[in-house]
Design a protein around this motif. Structure first.
Motif, PDB file in Angstrom:
ATOM      1  N   GLU A 285      -8.620  10.234  10.346  1.00 35.81           N
ATOM      2  CA  GLU A 285      -8.150   9.034   9.661  1.00 35.81           C
ATOM      3  C   GLU A 285      -7.049   9.388   8.676  1.00 35.81           C
ATOM      4  OE1 GLU A 285      -9.997   5.290   7.037  1.00 35.81           O
ATOM      5  OE2 GLU A 285     -11.108   7.165   7.263  1.00 35.81           O
ATOM      6  N   ASN A 286      -6.106   8.479   8.528  1.00 38.98           N
ATOM      7  CA  ASN A 286      -5.043   8.672   7.550  1.00 38.98           C
ATOM      8  C   ASN A 286      -5.643   8.874   6.161  1.00 38.98           C
ATOM      9  OD1 ASN A 286      -3.166   7.171   5.382  1.00 38.98           O
ATOM     10  ND2 ASN A 286      -1.885   8.105   6.948  1.00 38.98           N
ATOM     11  N   PHE A 287      -5.152   9.884   5.461  1.00 39.36           N
ATOM     12  CA  PHE A 287      -5.727  10.238   4.169  1.00 39.36           C
ATOM     13  C   PHE A 287      -5.577   9.105   3.151  1.00 39.36           C
ATOM     14  CE2 PHE A 287      -5.421  13.054   0.219  1.00 39.36           C
ATOM     15  CZ  PHE A 287      -6.793  13.121   0.073  1.00 39.36           C
ATOM     16  N   GLY A 288      -4.443   8.397   3.215  1.00 43.11           N
ATOM     17  CA  GLY A 288      -4.232   7.289   2.285  1.00 43.11           C
ATOM     18  C   GLY A 288      -5.272   6.205   2.433  1.00 43.11           C
ATOM     19  N   HIS A 289      -5.726   5.963   3.664  1.00 47.57           N
ATOM     20  CA  HIS A 289      -6.772   4.969   3.886  1.00 47.57           C
ATOM     21  C   HIS A 289      -8.144   5.528   3.520  1.00 47.57           C
ATOM     22  CE1 HIS A 289      -4.805   1.746   6.637  1.00 47.57           C
ATOM     23  NE2 HIS A 289      -3.995   2.147   5.690  1.00 47.57           N
ATOM     24  N   ALA A 290      -8.352   6.790   3.818  1.00 47.48           N
ATOM     25  CA  ALA A 290      -9.678   7.381   3.635  1.00 47.48           C
ATOM     26  C   ALA A 290     -10.110   7.409   2.173  1.00 47.48           C
ATOM     27  CB  ALA A 290      -9.701   8.797   4.212  1.00 47.48           C
ATOM     28  N   VAL A 291      -9.155   7.580   1.239  1.00 45.66           N
ATOM     29  CA  VAL A 291      -9.532   7.686  -0.168  1.00 45.66           C
ATOM     30  C   VAL A 291      -9.868   6.326  -0.770  1.00 45.66           C
ATOM     31  CG1 VAL A 291      -8.197   9.777  -0.544  1.00 45.66           C
ATOM     32  CG2 VAL A 291      -7.106   7.559  -0.901  1.00 45.66           C
TER      33      VAL A 291
ATOM     34  N   VAL B  68       0.382  -3.896  -4.559  1.00 43.84           N
ATOM     35  CA  VAL B  68      -0.909  -3.219  -4.605  1.00 43.84           C
ATOM     36  C   VAL B  68      -1.236  -2.592  -3.255  1.00 43.84           C
ATOM     37  CG1 VAL B  68      -3.386  -3.542  -4.928  1.00 43.84           C
ATOM     38  CG2 VAL B  68      -1.780  -4.709  -6.443  1.00 43.84           C
ATOM     39  N   VAL B  69      -1.088  -3.372  -2.190  1.00 41.43           N
ATOM     40  CA  VAL B  69      -1.427  -2.869  -0.851  1.00 41.43           C
ATOM     41  C   VAL B  69      -0.506  -1.714  -0.464  1.00 41.43           C
ATOM     42  CG1 VAL B  69      -1.514  -3.470   1.592  1.00 41.43           C
ATOM     43  CG2 VAL B  69      -2.375  -5.077  -0.115  1.00 41.43           C
ATOM     44  N   ASP B  70       0.785  -1.863  -0.719  1.00 44.53           N
ATOM     45  CA  ASP B  70       1.740  -0.820  -0.344  1.00 44.53           C
ATOM     46  C   ASP B  70       1.477   0.473  -1.111  1.00 44.53           C
ATOM     47  OD1 ASP B  70       4.305   0.070   0.945  1.00 44.53           O
ATOM     48  OD2 ASP B  70       4.917   0.209  -1.141  1.00 44.53           O
ATOM     49  N   ASN B  71       1.286   0.365  -2.416  1.00 47.36           N
ATOM     50  CA  ASN B  71       1.070   1.572  -3.228  1.00 47.36           C
ATOM     51  C   ASN B  71      -0.308   2.181  -3.022  1.00 47.36           C
ATOM     52  OD1 ASN B  71       3.487   1.969  -5.159  1.00 47.36           O
ATOM     53  ND2 ASN B  71       3.080  -0.209  -5.318  1.00 47.36           N
ATOM     54  N   ALA B  72      -1.314   1.357  -2.771  1.00 49.86           N
ATOM     55  CA  ALA B  72      -2.676   1.870  -2.650  1.00 49.86           C
ATOM     56  C   ALA B  72      -2.989   2.419  -1.268  1.00 49.86           C
ATOM     57  CB  ALA B  72      -3.693   0.777  -3.010  1.00 49.86           C
ATOM     58  N   LEU B  73      -2.427   1.812  -0.214  1.00 48.93           N
ATOM     59  CA  LEU B  73      -2.805   2.191   1.145  1.00 48.93           C
ATOM     60  C   LEU B  73      -1.722   2.943   1.910  1.00 48.93           C
ATOM     61  CD1 LEU B  73      -4.680  -1.030   2.352  1.00 48.93           C
ATOM     62  CD2 LEU B  73      -5.625   1.019   1.293  1.00 48.93           C
ATOM     63  N   PHE B  74      -0.463   2.661   1.623  1.00 50.16           N
ATOM     64  CA  PHE B  74       0.599   3.225   2.444  1.00 50.16           C
ATOM     65  C   PHE B  74       1.444   4.282   1.732  1.00 50.16           C
ATOM     66  CE2 PHE B  74      -0.148  -1.128   4.063  1.00 50.16           C
ATOM     67  CZ  PHE B  74      -0.632  -0.781   5.314  1.00 50.16           C
ATOM     68  N   GLU B  75       1.540   4.218   0.425  1.00 47.46           N
ATOM     69  CA  GLU B  75       2.293   5.220  -0.322  1.00 47.46           C
ATOM     70  C   GLU B  75       1.532   5.629  -1.583  1.00 47.46           C
ATOM     71  OE1 GLU B  75       6.654   4.675  -0.543  1.00 47.46           O
ATOM     72  OE2 GLU B  75       6.280   2.724   0.392  1.00 47.46           O
ATOM     73  N   PRO B  76       0.298   6.118  -1.417  1.00 51.35           N
ATOM     74  CA  PRO B  76      -0.505   6.414  -2.613  1.00 51.35           C
ATOM     75  C   PRO B  76      -0.211   7.772  -3.244  1.00 51.35           C
ATOM     76  CG  PRO B  76      -1.806   6.789  -0.641  1.00 51.35           C
ATOM     77  CD  PRO B  76      -0.472   6.275  -0.181  1.00 51.35           C
ATOM     78  N   PHE B  77       0.429   8.681  -2.501  1.00 51.84           N
ATOM     79  CA  PHE B  77       0.543  10.060  -2.965  1.00 51.84           C
ATOM     80  C   PHE B  77       1.993  10.479  -3.202  1.00 51.84           C
ATOM     81  CE2 PHE B  77      -3.146   9.997   0.001  1.00 51.84           C
ATOM     82  CZ  PHE B  77      -4.129  10.119  -0.956  1.00 51.84           C
ATOM     83  N   PRO B  78       2.189  11.467  -4.067  1.00 55.79           N
ATOM     84  CA  PRO B  78       3.515  12.045  -4.220  1.00 55.79           C
ATOM     85  C   PRO B  78       3.707  13.285  -3.352  1.00 55.79           C
ATOM     86  CG  PRO B  78       2.122  12.824  -5.992  1.00 55.79           C
ATOM     87  CD  PRO B  78       1.258  11.937  -5.117  1.00 55.79           C
TER      88      PRO B  78
END
Length: 882
Positions: free
Chosen positions: A330-336, A112-122
């Protein structure tokens, strides 16, 4: 060379025969040399054998130099360990199960943490995607993360840190049909956005530079999920023309399944020049802005660059910037991901780390106990020449088998857990593009933590087990002992640690339970049962004046009230428990104060009836006041208490300064108070009520509205009928987000706390199971080792209760010490979770007592079975027990 090594590995007899032949050749050669020098054949053979020494020893030295010998030893250790575990299936099952639970939970949460915060986008180079925040230094929260198009143009020209950028603006898009209209979430996107994101279309094409040119044919592209759900996955839709917001546009492509830029359902091209005059959409001035950092540029460097640019922009657009501010990147993955939920994810990751420690401690304790029972075996092997390193290696191979078994089963548990987590994730907490799944990174994590347990928790038992005293171990003098004192202390220490960590998890879960119960029972001040809530976004180019808005809503509300099953209908600028807009106010006859503020709401006269908010004084708006757009107002009890105290507010006048500062200002925004209603939640469930003012929606034009309908039965069953009535009023208008208010409250206010409650409760329950296994295993082992002692005591007259008390006292001592340490750890941890709680103290006494009692009961229950078994020992049998 490699072929010969492989031959030696897989054809061992051939390799041994070759070694024998080679050694025999050298011996015979030496014999021939001695015979040639004049010795007899018998003397020559004797001297050659003396010179070469032990042939078998020489063979062993040759084997030791071969790399495959180490592998051969490992394979033999592997087979021996496997036979041992199959022989002791209960130990193997408990160890693998405990590890699998811990590894499975940890891997699922890491997914969950990896996909949601660090690799959320394609998207291309997603780790370098960033957003810019303008932070008000006088406030704790971000001031804004959206920008006007002139600001974006300046940022693009002046920055030295961005490689590329894209902007988008949300818009309510209505697809007009012959008998109904379909509302879609749309996004206007700037040139180059799709190249910036780097994701090709699944069908057709994405937007190209030519689509942004003046006079280009109107086109759009569709999201994959929308194409499936609302266009029936029809490939023939590509190339067709659809009427969107009154404009005929051609569908030119369907994007890849994970493409969901801005959470939209479709994307419409908009040039930078056209964006300057674009006024449709809920946020009609501001655009979302995302950039990609240049290679090697850090977030801090980008923040410094953006702060300089923002200072310049503040001189050009002073109304859009606070007095004291800075810009942060801020990193976009964290911001969303909302800050609150992001903190929750890290908290859950910490909780599951405690669970992993408990599971590994369990296995370490089991390995220690099992190694103690095998002391005689190790002593015999050491006496026969086995080195200490050899014994350690043997035990580590056994640990490796347990770890691999736990990792494999843990991955299966994690796979099931990920599926559950992905379906139960609250809406709006992660990016629309995020897919929670098992990926290579997650599988590598599972393998690392699985194998890592060997060295962390298997090495100590293996090293201690190899330190055996040959004389004591070979003597049959272990009766009545539970292992050496140091081993017993180590096992007891691990159990104490497990109890302490489990108490910490249980206490945290208890706080979450109490917090959720308090939040779910917050008095709302209004009735949400049988109420349908929806937005009705009106096209601003056709609904610009209060008269035009009133001409749409007045007949619509009357028709809705006449529908069978509808008791009341109203419209408002927003709906509780959310406010609309804060405004500075001034009350006639009182000195103005810039801290005098209130929430401003627009509504129809039946708003209070729909939500059943009772009037304390005065009345609601009259029909004539609505039709004539008279400046009358209703206030809530908080407004009355704060600004009027013991005065009568009816007939007083209040000045709503906000209405005079908007783009379409209302002149002379003084309103006469005609009613006072009871407080209703207007700032979320967790915050106190703000002073609030309602005035007729016919006074000021606002293009997006909340529609509220009270029904007799399930409001969800009325959605189609209400949609038809809206379409009758205007085929170019469609309702958006129709939901029952109970569902709205559940999703917006309770879903995230419930998700956190569910996760922490599951983790704490797993921790409790593991602690129960650990306490039971250690107590069972200790009592089995004391069988001889119990037999002597009972032969000397001890009662069963005495033996039972011995076992319980030992178990209770471990539990009490663990609980004491756990309380100290829990109080320290409580400080970190206090931001996740509401309505309960981080040191809640009731939760603390309940958790301690629960842990004691479960721990004593785990002690009871081995204690009960100990009381049934036959003294005669026990005296012979070895």
């Amino acid at each position: 060379m490699n072929k010969r090594r492989l031959t030696r590995l897989w054809q061992k007899p051939v390799a041994e025969k070759s070694l024998d032949s080679e050694l025999q050749f050298h011996v015979e050669q030496q014999i021939a040399d001695y015979i040639a020098s004049g010795l007899s054949p018998a003397e020559a053979r004797r001297r050659a054998n003396l010179e070469f020494g032990s042939v078998e020893g020489f063979k062993e030295e040759c084997r030791e130099t071969r790399w495959e010998n180490q592998l051969d030893i490992f394979i033999r250790d592997f087979r021996f360990a496997l036979r041992g575990l199959l022989k002791d299936r209960r130990f193997a099952f408990v160890s693998i199960f405990a590890l699998a639970l811990a590894i499975g939970a940890s891997t699922a949460m890491f997914s969950v943490v990896d996909n949601a915060l660090f690799e959320p986008f394609p998207y291309k180079d997603q780790k370098r995607l960033v957003v810019v925040h303008i932070r008000d230094l006088d406030k704790t929260e971000d001031y804004r993360s959206f920008f006007t198009m002139p600001e974006i143009e300046e940022i693009r020209k002046q920055n030295n840190v961005f490689e590329a950028s894209a902007a988008n603006q949300q818009d309510d898009v209505v697809q007009m049909g012959t008998d109904s209209s379909l509302r879609l979430d749309g996004n206007f996107v700037t040139p180059g956005s799709f190249d910036f994101l780097g994701v090709p279309a699944l069908l057709g094409r994405s937007l190209e530079d030519a689509d942004y040119q003046p006079g280009a044919p109107p086109v759009f592209v569709l999201r994959y999920k929308t194409w499936q759900a609302k266009f029936n996955s029809d490939p023939a839709a590509i190339g067709k023309t659809f009427t969107l917001n009154g404009v005929a546009r051609t569908l030119v492509g369907v994007m890849a399944p994970r493409f969901a830029w801005g959470g939209a359902e479709l994307w419409i091209p908009c040039s930078y020049e056209a964006a300057q005059t674009l006024t449709s959409g809920q946020f009609d001035k501001y655009w979302g802005f995302v950039a990609r950092l240049k290679p090697g540029v850090s977030v801090n460097e980008a923040s410094a660059d953006m702060t300089l640019i923002a200072k310049r922009l503040a001189t050009l657009y002073p109304k859009d910037y606070p007095k004291h501010f800075d810009a942060s990147v801020e990193n976009f993955g964290h911001a969303v991901v909302p800050q609150q939920f992001r903190n929750s994810l890290y908290l859950f990751l910490g909780a599951v780390s405690l669970l992993l420690l408990i599971g590994c401690g369990n296995v370490a304790n089991l390995l220690l106990a099992r190694a103690t029972t095998r002391q005689k075996e190790f002593a015999v092997r050491a006496a026969l020449g086995a080195s200490r390193q050899r014994l350690v290696r043997q035990l580590l191979v056994e640990s490796l088998l347990l770890a691999l078994g736990g990792a494999v089963l843990g991955v299966l548990f994690a796979w099931a857990g990920v599926r559950v987590l992905s379906t139960s994730m609250p809406d709006g907490t992660v990016a629309s593009e995020t897919v929670i799944e098992m990926n290579p990174t997650v599988l590598a994590f599972a393998l690392v933590i699985g194998v890592g347990t060997i060295f962390i928790f298997g090495l100590v038992p293996a090293w201690r087990a190899s330190r055996c005293d040959l004389q004591d171990s070979l003597r049959d003098a272990g009766k009545g002992l539970s292992g050496t004192g140091s081993n017993a202390r180590l096992r007891n220490s691990v159990i104490v640690l497990e109890v302490a960590l489990s108490l910490t998890l249980l206490f945290t879960a208890g706080l979450f339970i109490r917090s959720f119960m308090a939040l779910s029972h917050v008095p709302l001040g209004f009735a949400i049962d049988h109420v349908l809530s929806a937005r009705v976004p009106l096209p601003p180019n056709r609904y610009k004046t209060p008269a035009q808005i009133s001409a749409f809503y007045r007949p619509l509300l009357e028709r809705l009230k006449s529908l069978p099953g509808v008791t009341a209908a109203a419209t408002a600028s927003s709906h509780a428990p959310y406010d609309c807009c804060p405004s500075e106010i001034e009350i006639s006859g009182k000195a103005p104060d810039e801290k005098t503020t209130a929430t401003v709401q627009l509504s129809s006269e039946d708003y209070f009836q729909v939500l059943r908010i009772p009037f304390l004084e005065g009345r609601t708006f009259l029909a004539d006041e609505m039709n004539d757009a008279r400046k009358v107002a209703v206030i809530n009890q908080s407004f009355r208490s704060r600004y009027f105290q013991n005065e009568n507010p009816l007939g007083q006048r209040v000045h709503l300064k906000l209405l005079e500062t908007l783009d379409d200002p209302l002149k002379n925004a003084w309103f006469e108070i005609v009613g006072v209603v009871a407080d209703a939640k207007n700032h979320g469930l967790q915050n106190p009520n703000d002073p609030e003012v309602w005035f007729p929606y016919t006074v000021y034009p606002k293009p997006a509205w909340a529609l509220l309908v009270r029904t007799v039965n399930d409001p969800a069953k009325m959605i189609n009928e209400i949609s038809k009535e809206v379409w009758v009023s205007d085929p170019g208008v469609a309702i958006a987000d129709p939901e029952s208010m109970e569902r709205v409250r559940d999703v917006d206010q309770l879903a995230q706390p419930r998700f956190g409650l569910w996760l922490v409760t599951v983790f704490s329950a797993l921790g409790l199971v593991l602690v129960t296994i650990g306490v039971y295993s250690v107590m069972s082992y200790a009592t089995s080792r004391q069988t001889h002692e119990f037999g002597i005591r009972m032969a000397l007259g001890a009662e069963a209760g005495d033996v039972l008390g011995m076992v319980f006292r030992k178990g209770t001592k471990l539990l009490v010490v663990g609980i004491g340490i756990g309380l100290a750890v829990s109080f320290a941890v409580a400080r970190t979770v206090v931001t996740q709680l509401w309505g309960v103290s981080a040191y809640d006494l009731l939760t603390l007592v309940a958790v301690v009692v629960l842990l004691l009961l479960v721990g004593l229950a785990a002690c009871w079975i081995p204690a009960r078994r100990a009381t049934r020992v036959d003294p005669v049998t026990a005296l012979r027990y070895e």
